[in-house]
Design a protein around this motif. Structure first.
Motif, short mmCIF file in Angstrom:
data_model
loop_
_atom_site.label_atom_id
_atom_site.label_comp_id
_atom_site.label_asym_id
_atom_site.label_seq_id
_atom_site.Cartn_x
_atom_site.Cartn_y
_atom_site.Cartn_z
N LYS A 1 58.59 -93.32 -29.34
CA LYS A 1 58.92 -93.73 -28.27
C LYS A 1 57.51 -94.30 -27.92
O LYS A 1 57.95 -95.69 -27.74
N SER B 1 66.42 -94.20 -25.72
CA SER B 1 66.85 -93.17 -26.20
C SER B 1 65.73 -91.52 -24.79
O SER B 1 65.15 -91.51 -25.59
N SER C 1 75.30 -90.12 -32.64
CA SER C 1 75.25 -91.85 -32.23
C SER C 1 75.25 -91.45 -30.29
O SER C 1 76.61 -90.68 -30.09
N GLN C 2 74.54 -91.92 -29.79
CA GLN C 2 74.73 -91.89 -28.49
C GLN C 2 75.90 -92.76 -28.00
O GLN C 2 76.43 -92.52 -27.38
N SER C 3 75.88 -94.27 -28.91
CA SER C 3 76.17 -95.28 -28.70
C SER C 3 77.91 -95.46 -29.31
O SER C 3 78.96 -95.47 -28.31
N THR D 1 77.04 -96.86 -33.94
CA THR D 1 75.76 -97.75 -34.75
C THR D 1 76.79 -97.59 -36.19
O THR D 1 77.46 -97.10 -36.15
N THR E 1 66.43 -91.75 -32.71
CA THR E 1 66.34 -90.81 -31.97
C THR E 1 67.06 -90.04 -31.96
O THR E 1 66.82 -88.73 -32.35
N GLU F 1 58.67 -98.47 -29.54
CA GLU F 1 59.96 -99.00 -29.42
C GLU F 1 58.76 -99.69 -27.81
O GLU F 1 59.23 -100.74 -27.23
C1 F6R Z 1 65.45 -94.95 -30.35
C2 F6R Z 1 66.61 -95.38 -30.00
C3 F6R Z 1 67.54 -95.38 -31.55
C4 F6R Z 1 68.42 -95.24 -31.49
C5 F6R Z 1 69.39 -95.05 -33.18
C6 F6R Z 1 70.55 -95.18 -32.70
O1 F6R Z 1 64.45 -94.78 -28.81
O2 F6R Z 1 67.77 -95.18 -29.17
O3 F6R Z 1 66.36 -95.33 -32.63
O4 F6R Z 1 68.42 -93.16 -31.33
O5 F6R Z 1 69.46 -96.90 -33.15
O6 F6R Z 1 71.52 -94.86 -31.46
P1 F6R Z 1 72.96 -94.42 -31.84
O7 F6R Z 1 72.56 -92.89 -31.19
O8 F6R Z 1 73.60 -94.63 -30.48
O9 F6R Z 1 73.15 -94.48 -32.64
#
Ligand code: F6R
Length: 369
Positions: free
Chosen positions: A242, A157, A104-106, A109, A59, A245
């Motif tokens: 979306k 996400s 990156s959300q987390s 990664t 995402t 998954e």
């Molecule tokens: C889709 C999803 C994953 C993350 C991907 C990157 O809904 O959640 O595709 O977007 O694994 O993750 P981050 O942003 O944490 O690096």
């Protein structure tokens, strides 16, 4: 802790207006300029950048694709976007004049982390766009712009994506502001529009019941296709991701201009095709081309699910289902157009009896390469 919602995903979808507003908070000053003090890369360095490269996965990669349209349009600096997992294995061309952005959300990664390490080894500056305070990716970057989505618990996400888009727009506009481009007036206008965008997201959320009803009627389908153009193309990819998954359905996103180069052969009677329609104002040529695409696929039997701006009457005759979104400037449309696709996927997953917050085989943070 789900705040009265059945799933974290529903709660997080509903939190999007606040997440968007929080990510903008304190970053636009009273005179309508951006103050990104956190971006601790000296403006002198930002003025000398001759290329931007964005790396991300999933995402976040779709947010990166949208950022490319914004960065190139507002700053005229060439921007490349690459899947983090592909990046360092092809010996990319990087130097001190390259600004690398890692989204990156987390912040954990591994693919994205390895890509940014590689970029720093080549002397590039790395700016992280991240949702998790103190995580590894921001710690290893030269600077970080945090998204303020709050904790995202559902594996898929949603609110993190919208805030990643906001952060990308802010970076693009900031680069434009720092470097001074001929789009000065447009940049000021967009900054104003961004300030009211949370309200538009709220408005979309208030009109989602028909989308849920539609999703329930499609629970037995095998395939859904998504089409878009310009920034609507990454939105189409995100809608398809979306659905894969969450609903475990075959879903694919295409750039609508590619239809005639192959994918149109997939169209058959009653196949659901979601089309993200660009604004009829702004880039009206694209709008007209996509309306012809809708006509073409409908003539071949597709069930057209059309996401179009309020007041766009040209799509009405060809839409089996019409989902309205508020008018926004072209580049900001993904912030409103993505929301119905999230709701659609979530409802389809529920209708198919799937575990919405914990889809099979997936983990929230992917810490292996
Ligand atoms: C889709 C999803 C994953 C993350 C991907 C990157 O809904 O959640 O595709 O977007 O694994 O993750 P981050 O942003 O944490 O690096």
């Amino acid at each position: 802790e789900k705040g009265g919602y059945d799933y974290f995903m529903l709660k997080e979808i509903a939190e999007q207006p606040k997440a968007v507003a929080d990510t903008l908070l304190g970053r636009i000053d009273g005179s309508g300029s951006l103050t990104l003090d956190e971006v601790r890369i000296p403006t002198r360095v930002l003025r000398e950048i001759d290329k931007v490269v964005i790396v991300a996965c999933g995402t976040a990669f779709h947010a990166a694709m949208i950022a490319k349209y914004a960065i190139e349009h507002w700053t005229r600096v060439p921007c490349e976007v690459e899947l983090a997992s592909e990046f360092r294995y092809r010996d990319p061309i990087l130097d001190a004049q390259t600004l690398v952005i890692a989204i990156s959300q987390s912040g954990e990664t591994m693919d994205t982390l390895m890509a940014l390490r590689h970029a720093r080894e080549q002397g590039s500056k790395v700016l992280a766009i991240c949702n998790t305070n103190g995580s590894t990716i921001p710690r290893e970057s030269d600077a970080v712009l945090y998204t303020h989505a709050g904790p995202e618990v559902a594996v898929a996400s949603t609110k993190a994506f919208l805030t990643q888009l906001v952060a990308c727009y802010l970076v693009a506009l900031y680069l434009g502001q720092v470097r001074g481009t001929k789009w000065g007036d447009e940049i000021r206008a967009v900054i104003r529009d961004l300030s009211s965008i949370a309200g538009a997201v709220e408005q979309v959320l208030g009109t989602m019941e028909p989308v849920r009803e539609l999703a329930r009627t499609l629970a037995a389908k095998d395939t859904v296709l998504f089409l878009g153009r310009h920034v609507g193309y990454p939105v189409a990819l995100e809608g398809a991701l979306k659905l894969k998954e969450l609903a475990y359905m075959h879903a694919e996103g295409f750039a609508a201009g590619e239809l005639k180069h192959g994918p149109i052969a997939l169209i058959e009677e009653d196949l659901p095709v979601v089309v993200v329609v660009p604004s009829p104002r702004g880039r009206s040529v694209l709008h007209d081309k996509i309306v012809s695409n809708i006509q073409e696929i409908r003539a071949r039997g597709a069930r057209t699910i059309v996401i179009a701006e309020e007041g766009d009457e040209a799509v009405v005759p060809y839409a089996d289902h019409l989902i309205r979104i508020p008018a926004t400037p072209t580049l900001l449309q993904p912030l409103v157009a993505t929301v119905p696709l999230q709701v659609f996927a979530c409802e389809l997953a529920t209708a198919r009896g799937n575990e919405v917050d914990q889809p099979r085989n997936l983990a929230k943070s992917v810490t292996v390469e």
